[in-house]
Structure formats: C-alpha cells, structure tokens
Design an enzyme around this catalytic site. Structure first.
Site, PDB file in Angstrom:
ATOM      1  N   ILE A  29      22.784  -0.505  -7.178  1.00  0.00           N
ATOM      2  CA  ILE A  29      21.883   0.704  -7.439  1.00  0.00           C
ATOM      3  C   ILE A  29      21.412   1.025  -9.000  1.00  0.00           C
ATOM      4  CG2 ILE A  29      21.435   3.189  -6.969  1.00  0.00           C
ATOM      5  CD1 ILE A  29      22.958   2.695  -4.320  1.00  0.00           C
ATOM      6  N   HIS A  46      11.901  -4.748   0.997  1.00  0.00           N
ATOM      7  CA  HIS A  46      12.909  -4.324   2.005  1.00  0.00           C
ATOM      8  C   HIS A  46      12.791  -4.938   3.230  1.00  0.00           C
ATOM      9  CE1 HIS A  46      16.011  -1.354   3.106  1.00  0.00           C
ATOM     10  NE2 HIS A  46      15.246  -1.050   4.412  1.00  0.00           N
TER      11      HIS A  46
HETATM   12  C1  GRF Z   1      15.695 -10.094   1.923  1.00  0.00           C
HETATM   13  O1  GRF Z   1      15.877  -9.877   3.175  1.00  0.00           O
HETATM   14  C2  GRF Z   1      15.279  -8.681   1.181  1.00  0.00           C
HETATM   15  O2  GRF Z   1      14.142  -8.147   1.936  1.00  0.00           O
HETATM   16  C3  GRF Z   1      16.405  -7.870   1.032  1.00  0.00           C
HETATM   17  O3  GRF Z   1      17.564  -8.936   0.562  1.00  0.00           O
HETATM   18  C4  GRF Z   1      17.165 -10.068   0.999  1.00  0.00           C
HETATM   19  C5  GRF Z   1      17.416 -11.144  -0.241  1.00  0.00           C
HETATM   20  O4  GRF Z   1      17.102 -12.270   0.431  1.00  0.00           O
HETATM   21  N1  GRF Z   1      16.225  -6.824  -0.049  1.00  0.00           N
HETATM   22  P1  GRF Z   1      16.731 -13.496  -0.541  1.00  0.00           P
HETATM   23  O5  GRF Z   1      17.992 -13.266  -1.775  1.00  0.00           O
HETATM   24  O6  GRF Z   1      15.332 -13.198  -1.176  1.00  0.00           O
HETATM   25  O7  GRF Z   1      16.775 -14.567  -0.043  1.00  0.00           O
END
Ligand code: GRF
Length: 195
Positions: A95, A112
């Site tokens: 955060i 997200h």
């Molecule tokens: C993804 O599901 C994203 O939405 C979330 O964290 C995950 C990251 O995955 N915020 P990556 O590292 O991009 O493969």
C-alpha cells in the site's frame, strides 16, 4: 508522433500483466514506453522478464526503510531519475501512502481481479465463488488513497461456471486482464500526451 509517455510498472510477483504491457508497448505506435520496472521484492519473477526485455529494473526492499514515507520517497526518487510520467501497478502488493498517491493522481493506474466495486482487497476469486455469482471479471482503475476505489477506466466480464475452482476462475479472468490493461494504458497515455 509525439514522444511516448514514459511509464513505470510496479510489481511484486510473477509479472504476467507487466509482460502484457511490455508486449503491447513494442508496437511503434503505442503511446506509452515502458521505461522502468520496480519491485518491492528482489525475488519477484517479473524482474527477470523485464531485464530480458532490456528494460531498466530496480528492487526497493521495504525492510531497509524506517517506514512507509521513507519507502515512498525512495520510490519517488527512482521515478524521478527515470523521468516517469505514468505509473502502472501490476500485482504490486504494497500500500502506497496518501501523499505519494495524491501526487500521482490521474497518472497512476491499477489492475484488480474483480468487477469493482465488488470484491475490493484480496482473495477476490474465492469470495466470488462463495457468493455463487454468475459473472466475475477485472477492472483497470485510477489509484486513489482508498484501496481499489478510484475511477474506473475499463472492465471485462467472464462467466462463472458450476463447479469452477478459484484457480480456473483466476485463469479465465487473467486472460481478460492481459487484454484490457494494455488498452487502458494506451488510453491514459494518449490523454497525457495530448494534454
Ligand atoms: C493479477 O491478478 C492482478 O489483477 C492483481 O494481482 C495479480 C498479479 O498477477 N492485482 P501478475 O503478477 O500480473 O501475473
């Protein structure tokens, strides 16, 4: 074409969304250039992918700082050195403090894995399954101090099937993440480039 918008991607893990952004930005007419990848974890798999793509990388370990303000100041210094104009959070699990977020308001976006405002926070796929929702998905939004709450740029929906596991659902959503994040980045970069 005007200069491409210098963009940093902040990661904590495997970096599959980061890789999708890097891939999209290879196109000569893409309005953003991925100029820097920063991780808060030295061991993040995404760092190796970024290095192979010959992108500048940095790892900033939160443990060596006295607190959030000091960490954020170090991150800001890194972004300044690389003349970053736009920040993409891609699986960045830390955060960021209010002053840092406010400084980047309108120029920092996040992906997200839910259809916000549903399921802010963690374990989104498990929670969606527990609620037996019929549809799930992902959202790209501007980052604001309140977690997963900023204005929405793009969303994509996927169906939830009977008997889905969290892993199967996550994989279905991830395909859409990789599709909409580059689109959203292009949209914001174009807005910045055209003032
Ligand atoms: C993804 O599901 C994203 O939405 C979330 O964290 C995950 C990251 O995955 N915020 P990556 O590292 O991009 O493969």
């Amino acid at each position: 074409m005007s200069a491409r918008v210098r963009t940093a991607i902040l990661i904590s893990g495997r970096g599959s969304n980061m890789a999708a952004l890097i891939e999209a930005a290879r196109a000569p007419d893409f309005p953003a250039e991925i100029a820097l990848v920063v991780s808060d974890r030295h061991e993040a798999g995404g760092l190796a992918i970024a290095k192979r793509a010959r992108i500048a990388t940095a790892a900033i370990d939160p443990k060596i700082y006295a607190g959030r303000d000091e960490f954020d100041a170090s991150m800001q210094a890194m972004l300044d050195i690389h003349r970053i104009e736009l920040v993409c959070l891609a699986g960045f699990m830390r955060i960021l403090g209010g002053p840092f977020v406010n400084r980047w308001r309108g120029r920092m976006i996040n992906i997200h894995p839910s259809l916000l405002p549903a399921y802010r926070g963690l374990h989104t796929h498990e929670r969606a399954l527990a609620d037996r929702v019929k549809e799930h998905g992902c959202t790209v939004h501007f980052v604001e101090p309140e977690l997963d709450a900023g204005p929405i740029l793009l969303q994509a929906r996927v169906p939830v099937f009977e008997g889905d596991s969290a892993e199967a659902l996550a994989a279905r959503v991830l395909v859409e993440e990789h599709r909409i994040y580059p689109q959203a980045l292009a949209e914001v970069a174009t807005r910045i480039a055209t003032g």
